[in-house]
Write a protein that holds these residues in place. Sequence first.
Motif: not given
Length: 104
Positions: A7, A9, A41, A44, A46, A48-50, A91-92
């Motif tokens: 996962r 970010k 993907q 969201n 936000e 940022a991409d998740y 982060e991941n």
Amino acid sequence: MYVVTNRMKLKAGFAEKMAPHFTKGGKIEELNGFKRIEVWQLDNEEDADYMYVNTWWETEEDFNAWLKSDAFKEAHGHKSKSKDEESPVIENEIVKAHVLSTLD
């Protein structure tokens, strides 16, 4: 079945650029127990991409063999970056799961 998800970010706009890197194929396809890779993907709102990178394996042992393989080292070899080039990963988290039940 065993699924491992990374996962991530990412900085906004990077998921679509990075996704093909994970699904380009290679030596991982030749490993015992490898089933597939999916890159998602998340939707969201936000800044940022998740992105989730899911690898599917027949067994946990098959996944662990991948971690020790030359194919893993090759796939995760770090290319030298210029001093100005920063990683898009904010982060991941790695999540591992045994698939207990499915409906196809």
